[in-house]
Design an enzyme around this catalytic site. Structure first.
Site, short mmCIF file in Angstrom:
data_model
loop_
_atom_site.label_atom_id
_atom_site.label_comp_id
_atom_site.label_asym_id
_atom_site.label_seq_id
_atom_site.Cartn_x
_atom_site.Cartn_y
_atom_site.Cartn_z
N PRO A 1 37.22 38.92 35.27
CA PRO A 1 36.81 38.17 34.09
C PRO A 1 37.07 36.67 34.25
CG PRO A 1 38.11 40.09 33.49
CD PRO A 1 38.23 39.95 34.97
N GLU A 2 36.15 35.87 33.73
CA GLU A 2 36.34 34.42 33.76
C GLU A 2 37.09 33.98 32.50
OE1 GLU A 2 33.59 31.97 35.59
OE2 GLU A 2 32.62 33.57 36.72
N LYS B 1 42.83 32.13 33.47
CA LYS B 1 42.60 33.57 33.50
C LYS B 1 43.85 34.37 33.14
CE LYS B 1 38.98 33.11 37.01
NZ LYS B 1 38.43 33.57 38.30
N ARG C 1 51.86 25.53 37.59
CA ARG C 1 51.16 25.77 38.85
C ARG C 1 49.66 25.94 38.68
NH1 ARG C 1 53.92 31.03 38.61
NH2 ARG C 1 52.39 32.71 38.36
N ARG D 1 34.19 34.23 49.47
CA ARG D 1 33.40 34.65 48.32
C ARG D 1 31.92 34.44 48.63
NH1 ARG D 1 36.64 33.67 43.73
NH2 ARG D 1 35.04 34.73 42.48
#
Length: 268
Positions: free
Chosen positions: A2-3, A52, A121, A258
């Site tokens: 999921p974005e 996310k 981070r 990717r």
């Protein structure tokens, strides 16, 4: 995976259902049993999304951190939940509702300091910040790394995934393979603004739509896109199909582990 817009929708949904209520936590699967026992019976004070990452904040300055990863899912409902089916990592019940979490990459209890370290981070979230910090812009425009990989780096931009990055690059006319140092700071800021607007629309609609009104199916007289991700897009998962603007076949290639999608005519 999921974005960020999906995680923000979940945070809003869980705030609506559970914030301000004492809740009972269990771990039918058993892998979150200690965390559930520690927090069960406490007040769920608030929820939030950062990139996310989903956070449930409880009384006593403790939080549950959830990262859905590739396989995580969340379901909820009203009333008394049925006996758990499948591998339910965490069940939350309270305020007349229930929530089941399955298959996350992470589900753990964090202290205030650990939540702060998580935020530190991560890069800026387009749904939380109107501007990309100058240090992040500089990191992009000075890098030899492909611009798509930089935009996907969660330590630079938190929440953008492959769909949004592919589409924002198309809308900007920039090839995903171009090194960051070949992109101007103005272009980076423009993409950031576009990303924020598209993701905000994704939160509102619950799907990713990235095409301008002139390129929607009804305007072009074409069939709607059929894809499990839903929404209308320019290049993502449209390999070999004609570009909606110029007709060139959409390209796909591996980039930073990717798939990357682009139009070789519209993007340079």
């Amino acid at each position: 995976m999921p974005e960020g817009h999906t995680i923000h929708r979940l945070a809003a949904r869980h705030r609506e259902l559970f914030a301000g209520h004492k809740v009972e936590l269990t771990s039918p699967q058993g892998r979150f049993a200690a965390g559930a026992a520690l927090l069960s019976g406490r007040l769920l004070c608030d929820t939030e999304a950062y990139g996310k990452h989903l956070l449930h904040h409880y009384s006593g300055e403790l939080s549950v951190h959830v990262h859905l990863g590739l396989y995580g899912t969340v379901t909820d409902g009203a009333g008394t939940p049925a006996p758990p089916v499948g591998q339910v990592r965490m069940r939350v019940v309270g305020g007349g509702h229930w929530l089941d979490l399955r298959g996350p990459t992470d589900c753990s209890v964090l202290t205030v300091a650990e939540v702060a370290a998580l935020r530190a981070r991560l890069g800026a979230d387009p749904l939380r910040s109107p501007e990309l910090p100058a240090a992040s812009v500089e990191r992009i425009v000075r890098s030899p790394t492909a611009i798509a990989a930089l935009l996907l780096d969660q330590s630079i931009i938190a929440g953008a995934g492959l769909v949004y990055v592919s589409e924002v690059l198309f809308r900007a006319g920039i090839s995903p393979t171009r090194p960051g140092r070949s992109v101007s700071a103005e272009q980076v800021r423009s993409m950031w603004a576009d990303l924020g607007a598209l993701m905000a629309e994704g939160v509102a609609l619950g799907r990713i739509d990235t095409v301008h009104s002139a390129h929607m199916p009804e305007a072009m007289g074409r069939p709607p896109r059929v894809d499990r991700h839903g929404g209308e897009v320019y290049v993502y998962r449209r390999t070999g199909q004609p570009c909606l603007i110029c007709g060139t076949a959409v390209s796909r290639a591996g980039l930073a582990g990717r798939n990357s999608y682009w139009c070789s005519t519209c993007q340079s």
